[in-house]
Design a protein around this motif. Structure first.
Motif, PDB file in Angstrom:
ATOM      1  N   ARG A 148      13.669  50.227  69.547  1.00 26.55           N
ATOM      2  CA  ARG A 148      13.861  48.842  68.836  1.00 26.55           C
ATOM      3  C   ARG A 148      13.350  47.638  69.738  1.00 26.55           C
ATOM      4  O   ARG A 148      12.682  46.878  69.070  1.00 26.55           O
ATOM      5  CB  ARG A 148      15.307  48.637  68.685  1.00 26.55           C
ATOM      6  N   LEU A 149      13.337  47.874  71.077  1.00 27.31           N
ATOM      7  CA  LEU A 149      12.816  46.846  71.994  1.00 27.31           C
ATOM      8  C   LEU A 149      11.315  46.562  71.471  1.00 27.31           C
ATOM      9  O   LEU A 149      10.663  45.459  71.551  1.00 27.31           O
ATOM     10  CB  LEU A 149      13.143  47.123  73.427  1.00 27.31           C
ATOM     11  N   LEU A 150      10.419  47.870  71.560  1.00 29.37           N
ATOM     12  CA  LEU A 150       8.894  47.495  71.371  1.00 29.37           C
ATOM     13  C   LEU A 150       8.416  47.398  69.926  1.00 29.37           C
ATOM     14  O   LEU A 150       7.545  47.141  69.812  1.00 29.37           O
ATOM     15  CB  LEU A 150       8.473  48.887  72.106  1.00 29.37           C
ATOM     16  N   ALA A 151       9.511  47.643  69.076  1.00 30.36           N
ATOM     17  CA  ALA A 151       8.967  47.691  67.617  1.00 30.36           C
ATOM     18  C   ALA A 151       8.576  46.175  67.432  1.00 30.36           C
ATOM     19  O   ALA A 151       9.211  45.149  67.980  1.00 30.36           O
ATOM     20  CB  ALA A 151      10.259  48.061  66.796  1.00 30.36           C
ATOM     21  N   ASP A 152       7.722  45.736  66.519  1.00 31.67           N
ATOM     22  CA  ASP A 152       7.091  44.642  65.965  1.00 31.67           C
ATOM     23  C   ASP A 152       6.624  43.893  67.329  1.00 31.67           C
ATOM     24  O   ASP A 152       6.561  42.588  67.545  1.00 31.67           O
ATOM     25  CB  ASP A 152       8.386  43.558  65.694  1.00 31.67           C
ATOM     26  N   SER A 153       6.113  44.477  68.572  1.00 31.23           N
ATOM     27  CA  SER A 153       5.379  44.035  69.417  1.00 31.23           C
ATOM     28  C   SER A 153       4.098  44.615  69.543  1.00 31.23           C
ATOM     29  O   SER A 153       3.921  45.534  68.859  1.00 31.23           O
ATOM     30  CB  SER A 153       6.332  44.109  70.803  1.00 31.23           C
ATOM     31  N   PRO A 154       3.247  44.091  70.535  1.00 31.98           N
ATOM     32  CA  PRO A 154       1.845  44.628  70.650  1.00 31.98           C
ATOM     33  C   PRO A 154       2.097  46.115  71.178  1.00 31.98           C
ATOM     34  O   PRO A 154       1.084  46.542  71.291  1.00 31.98           O
ATOM     35  CB  PRO A 154       1.111  43.643  71.569  1.00 31.98           C
ATOM     36  N   TYR A 155       3.231  46.441  71.506  1.00 34.53           N
ATOM     37  CA  TYR A 155       3.499  47.851  72.272  1.00 34.53           C
ATOM     38  C   TYR A 155       3.997  48.815  71.393  1.00 34.53           C
ATOM     39  O   TYR A 155       4.609  49.642  72.087  1.00 34.53           O
ATOM     40  CB  TYR A 155       3.931  47.707  73.691  1.00 34.53           C
ATOM     41  N   ALA A 156       3.974  48.447  70.199  1.00 36.77           N
ATOM     42  CA  ALA A 156       4.757  49.456  69.257  1.00 36.77           C
ATOM     43  C   ALA A 156       4.071  50.559  69.116  1.00 36.77           C
ATOM     44  O   ALA A 156       4.617  51.628  68.782  1.00 36.77           O
ATOM     45  CB  ALA A 156       4.650  48.769  67.930  1.00 36.77           C
ATOM     46  N   HIS A 157       2.906  50.767  69.691  1.00 38.93           N
ATOM     47  CA  HIS A 157       2.240  52.155  69.657  1.00 38.93           C
ATOM     48  C   HIS A 157       2.585  53.170  70.584  1.00 38.93           C
ATOM     49  O   HIS A 157       2.525  54.214  70.597  1.00 38.93           O
ATOM     50  CB  HIS A 157       0.680  52.054  69.942  1.00 38.93           C
ATOM     51  N   LEU A 158       3.778  52.742  71.442  1.00 42.36           N
ATOM     52  CA  LEU A 158       4.418  53.529  72.308  1.00 42.36           C
ATOM     53  C   LEU A 158       5.518  53.977  71.930  1.00 42.36           C
ATOM     54  O   LEU A 158       6.349  54.610  72.422  1.00 42.36           O
ATOM     55  CB  LEU A 158       4.662  52.821  73.712  1.00 42.36           C
ATOM     56  N   THR A 159       5.803  53.799  70.370  1.00 42.39           N
ATOM     57  CA  THR A 159       7.024  54.499  69.658  1.00 42.39           C
ATOM     58  C   THR A 159       6.437  55.077  68.560  1.00 42.39           C
ATOM     59  O   THR A 159       5.251  55.155  68.269  1.00 42.39           O
ATOM     60  CB  THR A 159       7.777  53.081  69.202  1.00 42.39           C
ATOM     61  N   ALA A 160       7.349  55.748  67.866  1.00 41.25           N
ATOM     62  CA  ALA A 160       6.963  56.703  66.714  1.00 41.25           C
ATOM     63  C   ALA A 160       8.197  56.438  65.925  1.00 41.25           C
ATOM     64  O   ALA A 160       9.296  56.432  66.026  1.00 41.25           O
ATOM     65  CB  ALA A 160       6.759  57.965  67.075  1.00 41.25           C
TER      66      ALA A 160
END
Length: 304
Positions: free
Chosen positions: A3-15
């Motif tokens: 949830r922290l990385l979602a909607d950020s430039p680092y969302a690619h580190l999530t699935a």
């Protein structure tokens, strides 16, 4: 973390979680290392599982990075290092600092709105995840970031264009320009003979993994793995998640506290305009400035 990385430039580190309605899960980049154990009998294998490793690395470079981390901090499954990592995830990145649904002290729409705007801002402008590479490879990291940004922009453009066609029934034209980039040969644009850590200012060996932070720029800014730490608490940024503000590294907890006060009672950020500040400088929600046993106001002596 997802949830922290979602909607950020680092969302690619999530699935995305299947059937999760858009919920994203953090990809921890678990690493399993298997080494043969030679004996007179049939060979056996010794397997070591790291609960986290830097993203995008081959195992050789990842192991070089891990060897630079103190033994007690290495996130090997079943060890104190893995337990300490989990503790730091909760401490440095408390979920109630990025999800209003996890906050118990937001009482008005204005407070909720303030928090949502705050989270949106730091995700786009401050939050980052460190990248590991050898000194001099910042140019390659920068190029990868530019390509990733361009791809995300193209995907958004195609999605918007599709929606426009479906709703308006006519073609639309989208003009975009590629962002300016520096050298694209995988180097920092100069034949540097020496690299220095932005933390301790000592030299970083060319053959030794270093940590880069996109928010700080890829040119001459890099850290020894053990120097990539919060400027406030001095602890290493867990999973290399950092917040870049005023040319300094912060962990999530201490960056948030530079913008909003934190309640010493419930540990949540204070978004209401009125709160209590004690003589020692600690801040509290008014309703939390009390004895946790009897509820008596702390300025009034109680038996506890």
């Amino acid at each position: 973390m997802g949830r922290l990385l979602a909607d950020s430039p680092y969302a690619h580190l999530t699935a995305k979680v299947k059937g999760g309605g858009g919920l994203r899960m953090y990809k921890r980049n678990r690493m399993i290392v298997t080494n043969p154990v030679v004996s007179r009998k049939d060979p056996t294998f010794n397997t070591t599982t790291y609960e986290w490793a830097p993203a995008g690395l081959n195992q050789t470079l990842a192991m070089q990075y891990m060897e630079l981390i103190p033994d007690k901090q290495r996130p090997v499954s079943g060890t104190g290092g893995a337990l300490e990592r989990r503790r730091q995830l909760f401490s440095q990145l408390p979920v109630y600092d990025n999800d209003p649904m996890k906050c118990q002290s937001l009482t008005t729409e204005e407070e909720i709105s303030s928090m949502l705007l705050f989270v949106k801002h730091y995700k786009q402008e401050v939050l980052g995840v460190g990248e590991v590479a050898l000194p001099g490879e910042g140019g390659a990291l920068r190029e990868a970031a530019i390509q990733r940004t361009a791809k995300e922009a193209k995907d958004r453009s195609n999605s918007d264009k599709k929606d426009s066609l479906e709703h308006q029934g006519h073609d639309s034209t989208n003009n975009s320009s590629a962002p300016a980039s520096g050298p694209t040969n995988g180097t920092d644009g100069s034949a540097k003979t020496e690299y220095r850590c932005s933390g301790c200012l000592r030299e970083v060996a060319k053959e030794s993994p270093a940590v880069y932070a996109e928010r700080a720029g890829y040119n001459n800014t890099l850290w020894h793995p053990t120097c990539f730490k919060c400027s406030e608490c001095g602890l290493g940024c867990v999973d290399l998640v950092y917040f870049w503000s005023n040319q300094k590294l912060f962990c999530g907890r201490h960056y948030c506290q530079t913008v909003w006060p934190r309640c010493s009672g419930c540990d949540e950020l204070i978004f209401c305009p009125s709160f209590h500040t004690s003589k020692d400088g600690q801040t509290w929600h008014h309703e939390h400035y009390c004895c946790w046993k009897c509820g008596q106001h702390l300025d009034t002596p109680c038996q506890h």
